[in-house]
Design an enzyme around this catalytic site. Structure first.
Site, PDB file in Angstrom:
ATOM      1  NE  ARG A  87      -3.461   2.441   2.644  1.00 11.94           N
ATOM      2  CZ  ARG A  87      -4.426   2.631   3.548  1.00 11.94           C
ATOM      3  NH1 ARG A  87      -4.688   1.710   4.442  1.00 11.94           N
ATOM      4  NH2 ARG A  87      -5.107   3.759   3.551  1.00 11.94           N
ATOM      5  CE1 TYR A  96     -11.553   5.917  -1.071  1.00 14.01           C
ATOM      6  CE2 TYR A  96     -13.732   5.883  -0.091  1.00 14.01           C
ATOM      7  CZ  TYR A  96     -12.420   5.472  -0.093  1.00 14.01           C
ATOM      8  OH  TYR A  96     -11.969   4.620   0.883  1.00 14.01           O
ATOM      9  CG  HIS A 156     -14.054   3.450  -2.780  1.00 11.68           C
ATOM     10  ND1 HIS A 156     -12.787   3.056  -2.434  1.00 11.68           N
ATOM     11  CD2 HIS A 156     -14.855   3.038  -1.760  1.00 11.68           C
ATOM     12  CE1 HIS A 156     -12.817   2.441  -1.260  1.00 11.68           C
ATOM     13  NE2 HIS A 156     -14.072   2.417  -0.830  1.00 11.68           N
TER      14      HIS A 156
END
Length: 435
Positions: free
Chosen positions: A104, A258, A208
């Protein structure tokens, strides 16, 4: 081997739930919900499955203490053996992170080198995660099908839309779940001073990439109080989304947070370049959480977990699983499932995130009015990207990666797509046999 301590023997009339990624620091949030909401979803056996035995031991110990404190009679077992853990399960929840926080961290940094948003679920970083994740999830799902052929798979693994589409196209009994909608429902209910169950969202889009085009009291046909919410609480809502109040007023809808990556892309990139990544923050938080989970006196989820993300995930999961297994959950829930004509400008096999009637046969999206092109155009664009992303995840190849990046509205330039392709492959080579 399965490990079990305490509790009572599983009741054969009760549910067996398996959680893949059970060693996640998210898991105590899930356990707390299972314990509090046991009347809605009676669990006889809960199996936490994870290849990391150390994390699994810490999380499993806390999970048992939470059940004991709240008087839950179910048995919690832990295992690194997916086949044994999933055997006979009624539902399997997926909450894994392929590559961990280290992957990540990369997803959130190398896109910035090309002036693009570095984020783990959208843009180039989101594509990298999809490419790592889809093959692993499909392998897990096939093993679940062999060991628990009637089990429902509930996917909380990001990017949820792409992963859910992969599962559905492979013929699995799957529904995708995200906590964005339930978080907004709880927020709006508090502002309106009503019970969360009284708030119905007109929630539309992709995972999202969603907008609340209405907020109704009492159900799908209830009064739309969104104009009042924006008039009376627009500043608070905009503050949570980190968007200017005037954007909400001009649109008359509430975008998910988002959408900030699309509506304020350059500003977000500038911020990301000047502060630590979210991955670095989460990694430090996870280290502290795991230390806390190892404390034998801790028997409830710690307050710090609220900062980890995933708020209300457990309540959404309980509601969804209760509906899928017994039809006893809320009649309408926001889920990720096949479009099937819900948005007529998308293919039927696109996966949308909308309100749906959920029961033992699965999720059936509720009808939607015509959608403003302002939102429909972006949805169509990102759906095309997701189709290309899934193709790249399933078949591999630099050209497929490049085409997916070029199609993404946050990238869309030849030079960026070329440079990002090279970086994506270089940082993920160990995950791609074709590379």
């Amino acid at each position: 081997m399965l490990q079990s301590t305490g509790g009572h023997p599983p009741n054969p009339r009760q549910t067996k739930i398996a959680v893949v990624g059970g060693g996640s620091t998210y898991t105590p949030e899930l356990i707390d919900g299972f314990a509090r909401l046991r009347d809605a979803l009676p669990i006889g056996e809960l199996v936490l499955i994870d290849p990391d035995a150390g994390r699994l031991d810490l999380v499993g110990g806390l999970a048992r203490r939470i059940f004991a404190r709240q008087g839950h009679p179910g048995t919690i077992t832990t295992t690194s053996d997916l086949d044994a853990g999933a055997a006979g399960a009624d539902a399997v929840l997926l909450q894994l992170r392929v590559g961990g926080q280290a992957a990540r961290e990369k997803d959130e940094t190398w896109p910035l080198e090309c002036g693009c948003v570095g984020q783990e679920t959208t843009g180039a970083g989101g594509l990298a995660k999809a490419l790592r994740t889809v093959p692993v999830v499909l392998d897990i799902a096939e093993r679940v099908r062999r060991n628990a052929p009637d089990a429902w798979i509930v996917d909380f693994t990001n990017p949820v839309g792409i992963v859910t589409r992969a599962l559905l196209q492979a013929g699995h009994r799957a529904v995708g779940l995200c906590n964005v909608a339930i978080g907004l429902q709880r927020k709006f209910a508090a502002l309106l001073e009503v019970a969360p169950g009284d708030v119905h969202l007109d929630h539309v889009g992709l995972n999202h990439l969603t907008w609340e085009t209405g907020v109704r009291l009492g159900g799908p046909e209830g009064e739309n109080v969104l104009p009042r919410l924006l008039a009376e609480h627009g500043d608070a809502i905009a503050g949570d989304l980190r968007l200017p109040r005037q954007i909400l007023d001009r649109l008359g809808v509430v975008p998910s947070y988002y959408l900030r990556y699309f509506y304020a892309h350059d500003a977000v990139v500038g911020e990301m370049r000047t502060k630590p990544s979210r991955a670095a923050e989460v990694a430090a938080m996870e280290k502290r959480l795991l230390e806390m989970y190892g404390d034998p006196s801790l028997d409830e989820k710690p307050a710090l977990l609220a900062q980890r993300g995933g708020a209300f995930y457990s309540e959404a999961a309980v509601d969804l699983v209760a509906s899928l297994l017994g039809g006893t959950g809320s009649p309408y829930q926001v889920v990720n499932t096949y479009n099937n004509g819900t948005l007529p400008f998308l293919p039927d096999d696109a996966v949308v995130e909308v309100q749906a009637a959920v029961g033992t046969k699965g999720a059936a999206p509720l009808p939607l009015p015509d959608l403003d092109p302002l939102y429909g155009g972006l949805i169509a664009n990102v759906t095309a990207y997701e189709e290309l992303a899934l193709e790249a995840a399933l078949r591999g190849g630099r050209d497929r990666v490049f085409k997916a990046l070029l199609a993404h509205p946050l990238i869309g330039q030849f030079e960026h797509a070329e440079a990002l392709t090279e970086r994506l492959v270089a940082h993920n080579r160990e995950h791609f046999p074709w590379a």
